[in-house]
Design a protein around this motif. Structure first.
Motif, PDB file in Angstrom:
ATOM      1  N   ILE A 112       0.871  -1.185   0.000  1.00 19.16           N
ATOM      2  CA  ILE A 112       0.000   0.000   0.000  1.00 19.16           C
ATOM      3  C   ILE A 112       0.905   1.232   0.000  1.00 19.16           C
ATOM      4  O   ILE A 112       1.817   1.345   0.830  1.00 19.16           O
ATOM      5  CB  ILE A 112      -0.925   0.044   1.239  1.00 19.16           C
ATOM      6  CG1 ILE A 112      -1.721  -1.263   1.363  1.00 19.16           C
ATOM      7  CG2 ILE A 112      -1.877   1.246   1.167  1.00 19.16           C
ATOM      8  CD1 ILE A 112      -2.549  -1.376   2.637  1.00 19.16           C
ATOM      9  N   SER A 113       0.694   2.103  -0.964  1.00 17.99           N
ATOM     10  CA  SER A 113       1.562   3.290  -1.032  1.00 17.99           C
ATOM     11  C   SER A 113       0.803   4.467  -1.627  1.00 17.99           C
ATOM     12  O   SER A 113      -0.248   4.291  -2.257  1.00 17.99           O
ATOM     13  CB  SER A 113       2.799   2.995  -1.896  1.00 17.99           C
ATOM     14  OG  SER A 113       2.388   2.745  -3.222  1.00 17.99           O
ATOM     15  N   THR A 114       1.349   5.641  -1.403  1.00 17.75           N
ATOM     16  CA  THR A 114       0.830   6.839  -2.081  1.00 17.75           C
ATOM     17  C   THR A 114       2.010   7.547  -2.746  1.00 17.75           C
ATOM     18  O   THR A 114       3.158   7.429  -2.309  1.00 17.75           O
ATOM     19  CB  THR A 114       0.139   7.810  -1.094  1.00 17.75           C
ATOM     20  OG1 THR A 114       1.084   8.175  -0.079  1.00 17.75           O
ATOM     21  CG2 THR A 114      -1.087   7.194  -0.451  1.00 17.75           C
ATOM     22  N   LYS A 115       1.686   8.250  -3.819  1.00 15.39           N
ATOM     23  CA  LYS A 115       2.714   9.018  -4.540  1.00 15.39           C
ATOM     24  C   LYS A 115       2.160  10.383  -4.876  1.00 15.39           C
ATOM     25  O   LYS A 115       0.946  10.519  -5.125  1.00 15.39           O
ATOM     26  CB  LYS A 115       3.063   8.355  -5.880  1.00 15.39           C
ATOM     27  CG  LYS A 115       3.819   7.077  -5.777  1.00 15.39           C
ATOM     28  CD  LYS A 115       4.132   6.522  -7.169  1.00 15.39           C
ATOM     29  CE  LYS A 115       4.184   5.013  -7.124  1.00 15.39           C
ATOM     30  NZ  LYS A 115       2.884   4.387  -7.210  1.00 15.39           N
ATOM     31  N   ASP A 116       3.024  11.388  -4.927  1.00 18.57           N
ATOM     32  CA  ASP A 116       2.550  12.681  -5.396  1.00 18.57           C
ATOM     33  C   ASP A 116       2.488  12.673  -6.920  1.00 18.57           C
ATOM     34  O   ASP A 116       2.812  11.651  -7.562  1.00 18.57           O
ATOM     35  CB  ASP A 116       3.407  13.838  -4.838  1.00 18.57           C
ATOM     36  CG  ASP A 116       4.827  13.851  -5.401  1.00 18.57           C
ATOM     37  OD1 ASP A 116       5.074  13.196  -6.451  1.00 18.57           O
ATOM     38  OD2 ASP A 116       5.699  14.505  -4.808  1.00 18.57           O
ATOM     39  N   THR A 174       5.120   9.039  -1.149  1.00 20.49           N
ATOM     40  CA  THR A 174       4.855   9.845   0.060  1.00 20.49           C
ATOM     41  C   THR A 174       4.452   8.962   1.244  1.00 20.49           C
ATOM     42  O   THR A 174       4.447   9.428   2.383  1.00 20.49           O
ATOM     43  CB  THR A 174       3.737  10.882  -0.228  1.00 20.49           C
ATOM     44  OG1 THR A 174       2.636  10.206  -0.861  1.00 20.49           O
ATOM     45  CG2 THR A 174       4.229  11.976  -1.158  1.00 20.49           C
ATOM     46  N   ASP A 198      -0.247   5.069 -12.586  1.00 17.98           N
ATOM     47  CA  ASP A 198      -0.515   6.175 -11.652  1.00 17.98           C
ATOM     48  C   ASP A 198      -1.074   7.380 -12.408  1.00 17.98           C
ATOM     49  O   ASP A 198      -2.029   8.017 -11.956  1.00 17.98           O
ATOM     50  CB  ASP A 198       0.784   6.603 -10.939  1.00 17.98           C
ATOM     51  CG  ASP A 198       1.116   5.664  -9.796  1.00 17.98           C
ATOM     52  OD1 ASP A 198       0.312   5.589  -8.859  1.00 17.98           O
ATOM     53  OD2 ASP A 198       2.163   5.000  -9.862  1.00 17.98           O
ATOM     54  N   LYS A 248      -5.313   1.255  -8.479  1.00 13.33           N
ATOM     55  CA  LYS A 248      -4.757   2.599  -8.255  1.00 13.33           C
ATOM     56  C   LYS A 248      -5.894   3.599  -8.327  1.00 13.33           C
ATOM     57  O   LYS A 248      -6.724   3.520  -9.247  1.00 13.33           O
ATOM     58  CB  LYS A 248      -3.697   2.924  -9.309  1.00 13.33           C
ATOM     59  CG  LYS A 248      -2.397   2.196  -9.014  1.00 13.33           C
ATOM     60  CD  LYS A 248      -1.255   2.580  -9.899  1.00 13.33           C
ATOM     61  CE  LYS A 248       0.028   2.083  -9.228  1.00 13.33           C
ATOM     62  NZ  LYS A 248       1.161   2.052 -10.123  1.00 13.33           N
ATOM     63  N   LEU A 280      -6.265  10.458  -5.042  1.00 12.15           N
ATOM     64  CA  LEU A 280      -6.635  11.086  -3.769  1.00 12.15           C
ATOM     65  C   LEU A 280      -6.959  12.539  -4.093  1.00 12.15           C
ATOM     66  O   LEU A 280      -6.169  13.218  -4.774  1.00 12.15           O
ATOM     67  CB  LEU A 280      -5.481  10.995  -2.762  1.00 12.15           C
ATOM     68  CG  LEU A 280      -5.056   9.570  -2.391  1.00 12.15           C
ATOM     69  CD1 LEU A 280      -3.858   9.586  -1.445  1.00 12.15           C
ATOM     70  CD2 LEU A 280      -6.220   8.796  -1.754  1.00 12.15           C
ATOM     71  N   ALA A 302      -2.650  13.343  -5.345  1.00 10.07           N
ATOM     72  CA  ALA A 302      -1.788  12.153  -5.178  1.00 10.07           C
ATOM     73  C   ALA A 302      -2.544  10.934  -5.703  1.00 10.07           C
ATOM     74  O   ALA A 302      -3.731  11.018  -6.044  1.00 10.07           O
ATOM     75  CB  ALA A 302      -1.452  11.957  -3.706  1.00 10.07           C
ATOM     76  N   THR A 303      -1.825   9.808  -5.784  1.00  3.62           N
ATOM     77  CA  THR A 303      -2.504   8.544  -6.096  1.00  3.62           C
ATOM     78  C   THR A 303      -2.160   7.528  -5.018  1.00  3.62           C
ATOM     79  O   THR A 303      -1.098   7.618  -4.374  1.00  3.62           O
ATOM     80  CB  THR A 303      -2.058   7.978  -7.467  1.00  3.62           C
ATOM     81  OG1 THR A 303      -0.636   7.907  -7.503  1.00  3.62           O
ATOM     82  CG2 THR A 303      -2.574   8.822  -8.616  1.00  3.62           C
ATOM     83  N   CYS A 304      -3.061   6.604  -4.825  1.00  6.95           N
ATOM     84  CA  CYS A 304      -2.839   5.530  -3.855  1.00  6.95           C
ATOM     85  C   CYS A 304      -2.861   4.204  -4.620  1.00  6.95           C
ATOM     86  O   CYS A 304      -3.651   4.041  -5.552  1.00  6.95           O
ATOM     87  CB  CYS A 304      -3.941   5.562  -2.805  1.00  6.95           C
ATOM     88  SG  CYS A 304      -3.715   4.320  -1.512  1.00  6.95           S
TER      89      CYS A 304
END
Ligand SMILES: Nc1nc2c(ncn2[C@@H]2O[C@H](COP(=O)(O)OP(=O)(O)OP(=O)(O)O)[C@@H](O)[C@H]2O)c(=O)[nH]1
Length: 308
Positions: free
Chosen positions: A36-40, A46, A84, A114, A117, A126-128
Motif C-alpha cells: 500500500i503506497s501513495t505518490k505525489d 509519500t 498512476d 490505483k 486522492l 496524489a494517487t494511492c
C-alpha cells in the motif's frame, strides 16, 4: 488578532476517537500482506507500508521521499508510473497487473488497484496503490491449462476454448479451422527407440506447431498421447490446407529416423481438417468427428498426408 481561545478545539472524546482510528490504520498498514503506497503527482513516494520490505532495493530510510524512477529500473518503473498517471488523469480507480522484483530477485506479478486522492475541492493531489501478489495463483492457472511435456495448451483448455472460438468466429463471420495431427506409427517408434526418445518427438511436433501457427489468435494443443490439435482462423479452406501442409513439411523436414514408418523411414504426421463456417451450426463433437474422419483418411491414404 484572533483570540487563541477562538481556535476550534477537539473534545477529548473526539481526540481519543481519532487516536484510536489512527492506531487501527497503522496496525492495518503494518500487517496487511499487500503493498500500500501513495505518490505525489511527480511520482515521489509519500507513504509506503511495511510490506514493501519484500521489494528488491527497499531501504526504509530512503524509500519514502524517492521518485519511482530512482527506486526501480526503468522497465519496471515506466508501467507503474503510466498506471498512476491514468488514475490521476481519469480520476477513477483502475485495475492492472504490475510486475516488480522481490528481494530474492524473483519477478512477481501483482493485481493492483490505483485510485486518485482528491482534496475537498475535488482536485487530485496524489494517487494511492494497493497491490496483491498473484504470482502463485497465476502460475497455478497457467499450469492447469498447459501440457507439461510440450508446453502447448492441454485438452482441458481445448474444451474451454473451442466453445469460445466457435462463438467468436460466428460473431465475426470468420471461418475457423480445427486441425488434428497424429504422429505416424508412434507406438512402433516408442518400441524401437524408447519412451524418452518418443517424448522428444512429441516436443519436436510442438515446436513445428508453434513455428507454423504463430499468429495471434492461433491456438495449439496436445489433446492426447500423440494427438495434437490447432484452432485457427484463415481467409478460407485453401489457406488452412496450406498451413497444415507447412506443418506436415516441417515435421518431415526434421528427418528424425523412424525405420518402422515405411516408406518414409522418418517421423511423419497425418493431418485432418474440419472447417467451422459461421452458417454451419455443428456441435463441438460433430466438428471433432469431421476432423477425426479426415485424419483417418490421411492415415489410410498413406500417412504423412493432409486430408480434409
Ligand atoms: N513417448 C511417449 N509416448 C506416448 C505418450 N503418450 C502416449 N504415448 C504412446 O503413443 C502411442 C500411440 O499409438 P497409437 O495411437 O496406437 O497409434 P500409432 O502407433 O501412432 O499408429 P497410427 O496412429 O495408426 O499411425 C502409444 O504407444 C502410447 O503409449 C507420451 O507422453 N510419451
Amino acid at each position: 488578532m484572533p483570540d487563541r481561545n477562538d481556535a476550534p478545539t477537539l473534545a477529548s472524546a473526539e481526540l481519543d476517537e481519532l487516536r484510536e482510528s489512527d492506531r487501527i490504520l497503522r496496525a492495518l498498514l503494518d500487517n496487511a500482506p499487500v503493498l500500500i503506497s501513495t505518490k505525489d503527482l511527480q511520482g515521489t513516494v509519500t507513504m509506503a507500508n511495511r510490506h514493501f520490505e519484500i521489494i528488491d532495493g527497499y531501504d526504509a530510510a530512503s524509500f519514502v521521499g524517492s521518485n519511482i524512477f530512482q527506486l526501480f529500473p526503468r522497465d519496471i518503473a515506466e508501467p507503474l508510473w503510466r498506471n498512476d498517471r491514468r488514475a490521476a488523469l481519469e480520476k477513477r480507480a483502475i485495475h492492472e497487473e504490475e510486475q516488480v522484483y522481490h528481494r530474492d530477485k524473483t519477478l512477481h506479478t501483482y493485481a493492483t488497484v490505483k485510485f486518485p486522492l482528491m482534496d475537498a475541492d475535488g482536485v487530485v493531489y496524489a494517487t494511492c496503490a494497493v497491490s496483491a501478489d498473484i504470482t502463485d495463483a497465476r502460475t497455478a492457472r497457467i499450469d492447469s491449462v498447459t501440457d507439461e511435456l510440450t508446453s502447448l495448451h492441454n485438452r482441458r483448455y481445448y474444451n474451454v476454448r473451442f466453445i469460445e472460438e466457435q462463438k467468436r468466429a460466428r460473431r465475426d463471420q470468420r471461418t475457423l479451422t480445427l486441425l488434428l495431427a497424429d504422429v505416424d506409427r508412434f507406438k512402433e517408434y516408442n518400441d524401437t527407440y524408447g519412451h524418452p526418445q518418443g517424448d522428444k518427438v512429441l516436443q519436436a511436433v510442438a515446436d513445428c506447431m508453434r513455428q507454423t501457427f504463430h499468429r495471434s489468435g492461433d491456438l495449439c494443443f496436445r489433446i492426447g498421447g500423440d494427438e495434437f490439435a490447432c484452432l485457427f482462423s484463415s481467409s478460407g479452406e485453401e489457406e488452412s490446407l496450406a498451413l497444415a501442409e507447412q506443418l506436415r513439411a516441417c515435421m518431415a523436414g526434421r528427418q528424425i529416423p523412424h525405420t518402422g514408418n515405411q516408406p518414409m523411414q522418418h517421423v511423419s504426421l497425418s493431418l485432418g481438417l474440419a472447417f467451422i463456417t459461421p452458417e454451419v451450426g455443428l456441435s463441438q463433437e460433430e466438428i471433432y468427428r469431421l476432423a477425426d474422419q479426415a485424419l483417418y483418411r490421411a492415415k489410410h491414404g498413406g500417412r504423412n498426408t493432409v486430408s480434409r
